[in-house]
Enzyme design. Structure first.
Site, PDB file in Angstrom:
ATOM      1  N   LYS A 146       0.815  -1.213   0.000  1.00 31.22           N
ATOM      2  CA  LYS A 146       0.000   0.000   0.000  1.00 31.22           C
ATOM      3  C   LYS A 146       0.854   1.271   0.000  1.00 31.22           C
ATOM      4  CE  LYS A 146      -4.354  -1.734   1.802  1.00 31.22           C
ATOM      5  NZ  LYS A 146      -4.361  -3.139   2.169  1.00 31.22           N
TER       6      LYS A 146
ATOM      7  N   GLU B  71      -3.053   6.494   8.387  1.00 30.36           N
ATOM      8  CA  GLU B  71      -4.005   7.229   7.557  1.00 30.36           C
ATOM      9  C   GLU B  71      -5.022   7.913   8.460  1.00 30.36           C
ATOM     10  OE1 GLU B  71      -6.252   4.663   4.916  1.00 30.36           O
ATOM     11  OE2 GLU B  71      -4.686   4.741   3.416  1.00 30.36           O
TER      12      GLU B  71
ATOM     13  N   HIS C 114     -14.043  -5.069   8.355  1.00 26.35           N
ATOM     14  CA  HIS C 114     -13.433  -4.382   7.204  1.00 26.35           C
ATOM     15  C   HIS C 114     -13.452  -5.228   5.935  1.00 26.35           C
ATOM     16  CE1 HIS C 114     -12.141  -1.296   9.938  1.00 26.35           C
ATOM     17  NE2 HIS C 114     -11.380  -2.124  10.609  1.00 26.35           N
TER      18      HIS C 114
ATOM     19  N   ARG D 290      -6.442  -8.298  -9.549  1.00 27.97           N
ATOM     20  CA  ARG D 290      -7.027  -9.622  -9.825  1.00 27.97           C
ATOM     21  C   ARG D 290      -8.516  -9.472 -10.076  1.00 27.97           C
ATOM     22  NH1 ARG D 290      -9.873  -9.843  -4.931  1.00 27.97           N
ATOM     23  NH2 ARG D 290      -8.749  -8.907  -3.201  1.00 27.97           N
TER      24      ARG D 290
HETATM   25  P1  ADP Z   1      -7.777  -4.423   2.504  1.00 25.34           P
HETATM   26  O1  ADP Z   1      -6.519  -4.520   1.735  1.00 25.34           O
HETATM   27  O2  ADP Z   1      -7.745  -5.214   3.754  1.00 25.34           O
HETATM   28  O3  ADP Z   1      -8.975  -4.651   1.654  1.00 25.34           O
HETATM   29  P2  ADP Z   1      -8.458  -1.573   2.443  1.00 25.34           P
HETATM   30  O4  ADP Z   1      -7.465  -0.485   2.528  1.00 25.34           O
HETATM   31  O5  ADP Z   1      -9.051  -1.843   1.119  1.00 25.34           O
HETATM   32  O6  ADP Z   1      -7.808  -2.911   3.014  1.00 25.34           O
HETATM   33  O7  ADP Z   1      -9.613  -1.271   3.495  1.00 25.34           O
HETATM   34  C1  ADP Z   1     -10.630  -2.202   3.819  1.00 25.34           C
HETATM   35  C2  ADP Z   1     -11.775  -1.489   4.515  1.00 25.34           C
HETATM   36  O8  ADP Z   1     -11.328  -0.824   5.709  1.00 25.34           O
HETATM   37  C3  ADP Z   1     -12.422  -0.378   3.699  1.00 25.34           C
HETATM   38  O9  ADP Z   1     -13.389  -0.876   2.817  1.00 25.34           O
HETATM   39  C4  ADP Z   1     -13.023   0.489   4.786  1.00 25.34           C
HETATM   40  O10 ADP Z   1     -14.224  -0.028   5.276  1.00 25.34           O
HETATM   41  C5  ADP Z   1     -11.977   0.417   5.880  1.00 25.34           C
HETATM   42  N1  ADP Z   1     -10.991   1.524   5.742  1.00 25.34           N
HETATM   43  C6  ADP Z   1      -9.793   1.457   5.141  1.00 25.34           C
HETATM   44  N2  ADP Z   1      -9.143   2.644   5.197  1.00 25.34           N
HETATM   45  C7  ADP Z   1      -9.964   3.497   5.851  1.00 25.34           C
HETATM   46  C8  ADP Z   1      -9.866   4.885   6.254  1.00 25.34           C
HETATM   47  N3  ADP Z   1      -8.785   5.602   6.006  1.00 25.34           N
HETATM   48  N4  ADP Z   1     -10.919   5.422   6.918  1.00 25.34           N
HETATM   49  C9  ADP Z   1     -12.020   4.688   7.217  1.00 25.34           C
HETATM   50  N5  ADP Z   1     -12.161   3.399   6.875  1.00 25.34           N
HETATM   51  C10 ADP Z   1     -11.150   2.783   6.203  1.00 25.34           C
HETATM   52  P1  ADP Z   2     -12.401  -8.506  -2.642  1.00 23.09           P
HETATM   53  O1  ADP Z   2     -11.312  -7.550  -2.277  1.00 23.09           O
HETATM   54  O2  ADP Z   2     -12.261  -9.217  -3.922  1.00 23.09           O
HETATM   55  O3  ADP Z   2     -13.724  -7.892  -2.465  1.00 23.09           O
HETATM   56  P2  ADP Z   2     -11.802  -9.958  -0.186  1.00 23.09           P
HETATM   57  O4  ADP Z   2     -11.216  -8.806   0.531  1.00 23.09           O
HETATM   58  O5  ADP Z   2     -12.922 -10.686   0.450  1.00 23.09           O
HETATM   59  O6  ADP Z   2     -12.303  -9.674  -1.631  1.00 23.09           O
HETATM   60  O7  ADP Z   2     -10.618 -10.969  -0.496  1.00 23.09           O
HETATM   61  C1  ADP Z   2     -10.811 -12.083  -1.329  1.00 23.09           C
HETATM   62  C2  ADP Z   2     -10.024 -13.256  -0.843  1.00 23.09           C
HETATM   63  O8  ADP Z   2      -8.639 -12.986  -0.922  1.00 23.09           O
HETATM   64  C3  ADP Z   2     -10.283 -13.622   0.597  1.00 23.09           C
HETATM   65  O9  ADP Z   2     -10.219 -15.021   0.700  1.00 23.09           O
HETATM   66  C4  ADP Z   2      -9.161 -12.948   1.349  1.00 23.09           C
HETATM   67  O10 ADP Z   2      -8.886 -13.597   2.568  1.00 23.09           O
HETATM   68  C5  ADP Z   2      -8.029 -13.072   0.355  1.00 23.09           C
HETATM   69  N1  ADP Z   2      -7.048 -11.979   0.425  1.00 23.09           N
HETATM   70  C6  ADP Z   2      -7.209 -10.728  -0.018  1.00 23.09           C
HETATM   71  N2  ADP Z   2      -6.079 -10.001   0.136  1.00 23.09           N
HETATM   72  C7  ADP Z   2      -5.178 -10.826   0.708  1.00 23.09           C
HETATM   73  C8  ADP Z   2      -3.806 -10.689   1.119  1.00 23.09           C
HETATM   74  N3  ADP Z   2      -3.112  -9.558   0.978  1.00 23.09           N
HETATM   75  N4  ADP Z   2      -3.207 -11.749   1.669  1.00 23.09           N
HETATM   76  C9  ADP Z   2      -3.872 -12.907   1.805  1.00 23.09           C
HETATM   77  N5  ADP Z   2      -5.145 -13.113   1.427  1.00 23.09           N
HETATM   78  C10 ADP Z   2      -5.793 -12.098   0.891  1.00 23.09           C
END
Ligand code: ADP
Ligand code: ADP
Ligand code: MG
Length: 482
Positions: A118, A202, A237, A294
Site C-alpha cells: 500500500k 491514515e 473491514h 485480480r
Molecule cells: P484491505 O486490503 O484489507 O482490503 P483496504 O485499505 O481496502 O484494506 O480497506 C478495507 C476497509 O477498511 C475499507 O473498505 C473500509 O471499510 C476500511 N478503511 C480502510 N481505510 C480506511 C480509512 N482511512 N478510513 C475509514 N475506513 C477505512
Molecule cells: P475482494 O477484495 O475481492 O472484495 P476480499 O477482501 O474478500 O475480496 O478478499 C478475497 C479473498 O482474498 C479472501 O479469501 C481474502 O482472505 C483473500 N485476500 C485478499 N487479500 C489478501 C492478502 N493480501 N493476503 C492474503 N489473502 C488475501
C-alpha cells in the site's frame, strides 16, 4: 497473439467453477487442482482434467506454486488463472509462471508488486494527482515518530499494514493514550499475518462509503473502466454485500471516479482486469485506498449491469487481443446486488460456522445468479475461506433488485451450518439500506444493536419465565397446606 487452449485454475470453490464456465464457453480446456478435502468438489468434477495436491492446508496445496507450475507443464497447458486470494496477488508466482513459458492470466509481476504494497501504491499514484487519504505515506519505524504524525493528522487515525489485505492488519486509534499499544499490536499482527511488519498511518475517515471501480486494460495501451460498485456493507473491514451501480454516485462523480481509476492503472502500467478501491466521505470526496490486481469477488454485479463477461475479457487480454470495448460506447442498465453467503453465525459476531451442508438447494428464480462451488453433503472446512457461494440478483431498478434478492434468499435452503442469508434479509429490509444512506458502519450501527435487543428481550423473557415458574413452585409448596 497466441490463442490459449488449456488453462490450469490455481484455485478452488466458487471462483474455480466460475472460471471453468467461461473457459468452456470459449472452447478452452480446463485443468483443476485439488486438496485432500476437495476430491469431490464441483471444480474437480467440471474440469477436463484434475490433479491432486496431497494435503489439507492452503500452504500444502493451493499455495504450492512449484507444484502448480509442474502440473501445468505436465498437462501441457498454456496458461494459469489464479482466481482471487491464494496466489493471485503474488508477484513471485506471476514471474514463475511466465519464466516457465506459460501465460499468467493477470497483470505483470511488476504491477502486482507495486500495488501489493500500500505504501508503494500510494507513491506510484501520487504522481498522477489521484486523491489520497490524508496521512503519511511512509513506513513508520519508531513510535515517537508515529505519535508525531498521528497528532498532525488528528485522531481518529488508522494504523495499516502496508502488505495487508482481506480486511486484516488494520487498527483504529481514537486517542493518543491508545497509540503505543495499538502500534505495537499492529506491527506484530502485520508480521505474523503478512511476513512484513511495515505499517503506516491514515486519517480515519468518519462514516465513509467504500466505492470501487472495475477497470480493464490491454497490452496495447487501452484502458477502460466499467463503472463503480458500492461495497459498504462490511464486517471486520471485509465486504458482505455489494451492488452496482452505487445509489449515491451521480454521473459527474462517476466520471471523476472512472478517470481516477484509469490513472491508478496507468501509474503501474496495469494490464488485465483490476479493481481500484476508494473511500468516500459524507461530502462525496473520494480517496484512493488500494488496487486489487485480480478478479474481484464481487465482479458479477458489474457483469450483470454491463453484460460483459470479465473472465472472458481477462483471457482475451492475456492472449494479446486489443480491447473491443470503447469507453464512449459503454453503458450499463438496471441494478445488481450480491450477497456473499458465508458459513458464519452473524448473530454471534460473524464467527465461522464450519460443518457439513446437510441440505443444500439453490433458488431457481429468474434474474438470480448463484455462483457456488459446493454440493449437498459438501463440507465447509476451517482450512479455507468460509464463503459458500454468492447470491446475485438483477432488476431493472434498485427496488426490483432488492425484491429479487429477497426472493432468492427465501428460496435458498442451506442446513447444517449457520449462514449470512438471514443477515442479508435484515440489510435489504433496513430503511438506511433502502434509502442508500448507509455507510461502512452499518453492522455496528444497525445490525448489532438489533441483535443485542433481541438478546436482551430473550433474557428478559427468560427472567419472566423463571419468575413465573418460581411463583408456581411457591404456590405448589404452599398449596398442600391450603
Ligand atoms: P484491505 O486490503 O484489507 O482490503 P483496504 O485499505 O481496502 O484494506 O480497506 C478495507 C476497509 O477498511 C475499507 O473498505 C473500509 O471499510 C476500511 N478503511 C480502510 N481505510 C480506511 C480509512 N482511512 N478510513 C475509514 N475506513 C477505512
Ligand atoms: P475482494 O477484495 O475481492 O472484495 P476480499 O477482501 O474478500 O475480496 O478478499 C478475497 C479473498 O482474498 C479472501 O479469501 C481474502 O482472505 C483473500 N485476500 C485478499 N487479500 C489478501 C492478502 N493480501 N493476503 C492474503 N489473502 C488475501
Ligand atoms: Mg481492500
Amino acid at each position: 497473439m497466441s490463442a490459449i487452449r488449456k488453462i490450469v485454475i490455481a484455485n478452488r470453490g466458487e471462483i474455480a467453477v466460475r472460471i471453468i464456465k467461461s473457459a468452456k464457453r470459449l472452447s478452452i480446456k480446463t485443468v483443476s487442482i485439488y486438496s485432500d478435502l476437495d476430491r469431490a468438489s464441483p471444480h474437480v468434477l467440471m474440469a477436463d482434467e484434475a490433479f491432486h495436491l496431497p494435503g489439507k492446508t492452503a500452504t500444502e496445496t493451493y499455495l504450492d506454486m512449484h507444484q502448480i507450475v509442474k502440473i501445468a507443464k505436465k498437462a501441457n497447458a498454456d496458461a494459469i488463472h489464479p482466481g482471487y486470494g491464494f496466489l493471485s496477488e503474488n508477484a513471485a508466482f506471476a514471474n514463475l509462471v511466465e519464466s516457465n513459458g506459460l501465460k499468467f492470466i493477470g497483470p505483470s509481476a511488476k504491477s502486482i508488486k507495486i500495488m501489493g504494497n500500500k505504501i508503494a501504491a500510494k507513491e506510484a499514484v501520487s504522481k498522477f494527482q489521484v486523491p489520497l487519504v490524508p496521512g503519511d505515506d511512509k513506513a513508520i519505524e519508531e513510535i515517537t515518530k508515529g505519535i508525531e504524525i498521528a497528532e498532525q493528522i488528528g485522531f481518529p487515525i488508522l494504523i495499516k499494514a502496508a502488505a495487508g489485505g482481506g480486511g486484516k492488519g488494520m487498527r483504529v486509534v481514537n486517542k493518543i493514550e491508545d497509540f503505543n499499544n495499538s502500534f505495537k499490536r499492529a506491527v506484530s499482527e502485520a508480521k505474523s499475518a503478512f511476513g512484513d511488519g511495515s505499517v503506516f498511518i491514515e486519517k480515519y475517515i468518519e462514516d465513509p462509503k467504500h466505492i470501487e471501480v472495475q477497470i480493464l486494460a490491454d497490452n496495447h495501451g487501452n484502458i477502460i473502466h466499467l463503472f463503480e460498485r458500492e461495497c459498504s456493507i462490511q464486517r471486520r473491514h471485509q465486504k458482505v454485500m455489494e451492488e452496482a451501480p452505487s445509489p449515491t454516485v451521480n454521473e459527474s462523480l462517476r466520471e471523476a471516479l472512472g478517470k481516477a481509476a484509469i490513472d491508478v492503472a496507468k501509474s503501474c502500467q496495469y494490464t488485465g482486469a483490476g479493481t481500484v478501491e476508494f473511500i468516500m466521505d459524507t461530502r462525496s470526496n473520494f480517496y484512493f485506498l488500494e488496487m486489487n490486481t485480480r478478479l474481484q469477488v464481487e465482479h458479477p454485479v458489474t457483469e450483470f449491469i454491463t453484460g460483459i463477461d470479465l473472465v472472458e475479457q481477462q483471457i482475451k487480454i492475456a492472449e494479446g487481443h486489443s480491447l473491443q470495448l470503447e469507453q464512449a460506447n459503454l453503458t450499463f442498465s438496471g441494478h445488481a446486488i450480491e450477497l456473499r453467503v458465508y458459513a458464519e453465525d452473524a448473530q454471534n459476531n460473524f464467527l465461522p460456522s464450519p460443518g457439513k451442508l446437510v441440505t443444500y438447494s439453490i433458488p431457481t428464480v429468474d434474474g438470480i445468479r448463484v455462483d457456488d462451488g459446493v454440493l449437498e453433503g459438501s463440507e465447509i472446512s476451517v482450512f479455507y475461506d468460509p464463503m459458500i457461494s454468492k447470491l446475485i440478483a438483477y432488476g431493472k431498478s434498485r427496488k426490483e433488485a432488492i425484491e429479487k434478492l429477497l426472493e432468492g434468499i427465501e428460496a435458498y435452503v442451506i442446513e447444517g451450518v449457520q449462514t449470512t442469508l438471514p443477515f442479508g434479509k435484515f440489510v435489504l429490509k433496513h430503511p438506511s439500506f433502502i434509502d442508500g444512506s448507509f455507510n461502512t458502519h452499518f453492522v455496528e450501527d444497525h445490525y448489532l444493536p438489533t441483535i443485542k435487543n433481541e438478546f436482551n428481550q430473550e433474557i428478559s423473557l427468560a427472567g419472566k419465565v423463571a419468575a413465573y415458574l418460581y411463583n408456581q413452585n411457591l404456590k405448589k409448596v404452599v398449596l398442600p397446606n391450603n
